[in-house]
Design a protein around this motif. Structure first.
Motif, PDB file in Angstrom:
ATOM      1  N   ILE A  86       0.814  -1.217   0.000  1.00 62.02           N
ATOM      2  CA  ILE A  86       0.000   0.000   0.000  1.00 62.02           C
ATOM      3  C   ILE A  86       0.853   1.275   0.000  1.00 62.02           C
ATOM      4  O   ILE A  86       0.336   2.386  -0.041  1.00 62.02           O
ATOM      5  N   ALA A  87       2.177   1.123   0.022  1.00 61.77           N
ATOM      6  CA  ALA A  87       3.092   2.252   0.251  1.00 61.77           C
ATOM      7  C   ALA A  87       2.952   3.399  -0.741  1.00 61.77           C
ATOM      8  O   ALA A  87       3.086   4.558  -0.360  1.00 61.77           O
ATOM      9  N   THR A  88       2.684   3.111  -2.003  1.00 62.34           N
ATOM     10  CA  THR A  88       2.742   4.157  -3.037  1.00 62.34           C
ATOM     11  C   THR A  88       1.396   4.750  -3.407  1.00 62.34           C
ATOM     12  O   THR A  88       1.315   5.529  -4.359  1.00 62.34           O
ATOM     13  N   VAL A  89       0.340   4.391  -2.672  1.00 62.37           N
ATOM     14  CA  VAL A  89      -0.995   4.916  -2.989  1.00 62.37           C
ATOM     15  C   VAL A  89      -1.613   5.563  -1.750  1.00 62.37           C
ATOM     16  O   VAL A  89      -1.155   5.352  -0.629  1.00 62.37           O
ATOM     17  N   GLU A  90      -2.679   6.342  -1.972  1.00 62.89           N
ATOM     18  CA  GLU A  90      -3.432   6.908  -0.859  1.00 62.89           C
ATOM     19  C   GLU A  90      -4.028   5.764  -0.045  1.00 62.89           C
ATOM     20  O   GLU A  90      -4.449   4.751  -0.609  1.00 62.89           O
TER      21      GLU A  90
END
Length: 116
Positions: A86-90
């Protein structure tokens, strides 16, 4: 009335349901006896990615994720994998609860709601 689209349906459930621009995925599990919580989490999240793609959505459109963990002793190890995914998304709304699973080899299950 808005149309409800059901994809990959069986006599028990649909893997994807689309309604009013919202996508609901059935619970995703990956229970093999020799897979630890991190491998099961990786496999579940790959399934989520594939289903979201099939539903014309993606990780960047997540609204809510509910995570069921068989034993909270695995919480931190599961989060290591989830946090990378989930690191690169809102970030979506999220809940994580300890739950008895349908089979003892299932360590984690993900239930996802996303926007189309």
């Amino acid at each position: 009335m808005s149309e409800i689209q059901r994809i990959q349906s069986t006599e028990r459930m649909s893997r994807i349901v689309k309604h009013n621009g919202t996508i609901y995925l059935c619970g995703q599990t990956a229970g093999e006896i020799d897979w630890d919580i991190q491998e099961q989490t990786r496999r579940c999240l790959t399934k989520v990615d594939n289903l979201l793609k099939e539903a014309d959505s993606g990780r960047d459109r997540l609204l809510s994720v509910t995570i069921y963990v068989r034993d909270m002793k695995d919480f931190a190890a599961m989060n290591e994998v989830y946090d990378g995914w989930i690191a690169t998304v809102e970030k979506p709304a999220r809940a994580c609860v300890e739950a008895r699973m349908a089979r003892p080899e299932i360590l984690v299950e993900f239930s996802v709601i996303a926007a189309q």
